[in-house]
Design an enzyme around this catalytic site. Structure first.
Site, mmCIF file in Angstrom:
data_model
loop_
_atom_site.group_PDB
_atom_site.id
_atom_site.type_symbol
_atom_site.label_atom_id
_atom_site.label_comp_id
_atom_site.label_asym_id
_atom_site.label_seq_id
_atom_site.Cartn_x
_atom_site.Cartn_y
_atom_site.Cartn_z
ATOM 1 N N LEU A 80 0.859 -1.155 0.160
ATOM 2 C CA LEU A 80 0.160 -0.182 -0.154
ATOM 3 C C LEU A 80 0.802 1.142 0.103
ATOM 4 C CD1 LEU A 80 -2.786 -1.085 2.748
ATOM 5 C CD2 LEU A 80 -3.287 -0.647 0.392
ATOM 6 N N ASP A 81 0.610 2.287 -0.729
ATOM 7 C CA ASP A 81 1.323 3.612 -0.716
ATOM 8 C C ASP A 81 1.357 4.086 0.548
ATOM 9 O OD1 ASP A 81 -0.464 5.593 -0.827
ATOM 10 O OD2 ASP A 81 -1.060 4.937 -2.888
ATOM 11 N N ARG A 82 2.193 5.111 0.858
ATOM 12 C CA ARG A 82 2.345 5.769 2.108
ATOM 13 C C ARG A 82 1.155 6.411 2.428
ATOM 14 N NH1 ARG A 82 4.807 10.844 3.962
ATOM 15 N NH2 ARG A 82 5.515 10.671 5.924
ATOM 16 N N GLU A 83 0.344 7.160 1.726
ATOM 17 C CA GLU A 83 -0.752 7.625 1.934
ATOM 18 C C GLU A 83 -2.200 6.976 2.100
ATOM 19 O OE1 GLU A 83 -0.509 10.763 3.130
ATOM 20 O OE2 GLU A 83 1.637 10.729 2.283
ATOM 21 N N SER A 84 -1.976 5.448 1.816
ATOM 22 C CA SER A 84 -3.243 4.696 1.844
ATOM 23 C C SER A 84 -2.884 3.866 3.358
ATOM 24 C CB SER A 84 -3.225 3.746 0.712
ATOM 25 O OG SER A 84 -3.284 4.507 -0.621
#
Length: 245
Positions: A110-114
Site C-alpha cells: 500500500l502506498d504511504r498515504e493509503s
C-alpha cells in the site's frame, strides 16, 4: 540422498528455500542458479532439484531449515511505508511488528498515504497464490473523494482506463455515499485507484483497503495486527478470490 532424486520425491528446492524465510520462490531460484545452494555438500544449480527430509541444505555454507509458518494481518496506517528498510528513515510497516515477526514478507503493498489491510507471511505458497495474476485475487477498497461521485463514471472504471502501466480496470464500483465509493480490483498496478480516479477528475482524500481475497480487515485498529488462524489461511488458500464458491 544424491542429486538424482526421483521427480516425485521431496520438496522442490525453491519452495524449500522460501519456507526457510529466504524470500520468494523466484528470488530463491536466483540463489540456486548462482551456485550458492548445496544439498548434502553438493552444489546445486538445477532448478528441478528436490529436497528430502533426510537432506542437509546450506546457503553460502550456512545451514538453513524451514521456519514455522506465520501469517499476519496488519492495519497499515497512513504515513507508513511498505518496505523493510527506508533510505529516508520514515516509519515502515516492520516498525509496527514485534522483532520476531520482522522476517515476514509483505504480500503486495500500500502506498504511504493509503491505509488498511496488509498481509505478511513466510509462506511462499500463500504469497504466490495471493499475488499471481492467474488467481484473480480480489482486493476491496473504500475511497473517499473530493467531490460527489458521478455514477455515470462507473462504466469507465469497469471497461478500463488507460494508465502508464496499462489498462486499469475495476471489477466492482458502488457508491456508498455521495463521496464514498467501494471499489474492487483484481489487478495490482502502482497507485492504480488514485490514478484511475484522477483520470476522471477526482482527488482521493482517503483510501482504505478493507479486504484481500476472503480475509477482511474487520475491527483491527490502525497500527495493530492479528495472527491469522489455520481456518483463515485455509480459506485464503482454497478461495483466494474471496467470491462465494
Amino acid at each position: 540422498m544424491t542429486n538424482e532424486a526421483k521427480s516425485s520425491d521431496g520438496t522442490r528446492l525453491n519452495r524449500y528455500l522460501a519456507s526457510c524465510g529466504l524470500g520468494s520462490r523466484r528470488s530463491c531460484e536466483e540463489l540456486i542458479t548462482s551456485g550458492r545452494v548445496a544439498i548434502n555438500d553438493l552444489q546445486v544449480k538445477g532448478l528441478g532439484q528436490r529436497v528430502l527430509p533426510s537432506d542437509t541444505v546450506t546457503v553460502d555454507g550456512a545451514l538453513v531449515t524451514p521456519e514455522r509458518e506465520m501469517t499476519l494481518a496488519l492495519h497499515k496506517p497512513t504515513k507508513c511505508v511498505t518496505t523493510r528498510n527506508d533510505p529516508q528513515q520514515r516509519q515502515t510497516v516492520y516498525d509496527l511488528l514485534p522483532k520476531e515477526y520482522r522476517n515476514l514478507h509483505h504480500v503486495g503493498r500500500l502506498d504511504r498515504e493509503s491505509e488498511g489491510l496488509l498481509i505478511l507471511t513466510n509462506s511462499g505458497d500463500l504469497a504466490q497464490k495471493l499475488t499471481h495474476p492467474s488467481t484473480k485475487v480480489e482486493k476491496e477498497y473504500l475511497v473517499q473523494t473530493d467531490r460527489v461521485f458521478d455514477m455515470r463514471d462507473r462504466s469507465a472504471f469497469i471497461k478500463g482506463i488507460e494508465l502508464e502501466e496499462g489498462i486499469g480496470k475495476a471489477v466492482a464500483v458502488q457508491a456508498l455515499a455521495p463521496r464514498l465509493v467501494r471499489v474492487v480490483l483484481q489487478q495490482g498496478m502502482k497507485r492504480q485507484i488514485r490514478l484511475m480516479f484522477a483520470a476522471k477528475g477526482y482527488a482521493v482524500k482517503r483510501l482504505i483497503r478493507t479486504r484481500v481475497g476472503s480475509y477482511e480487515l474487520g475491527n483491527i485498529k490502525a497500527g495493530k495486527w492479528r495472527r491469522l488462524t489455520e481456518q483463515d489461511i485455509r480459506q485464503l488458500q482454497t478461495n483466494p478470490t474471496g467470491r462465494p464458491e
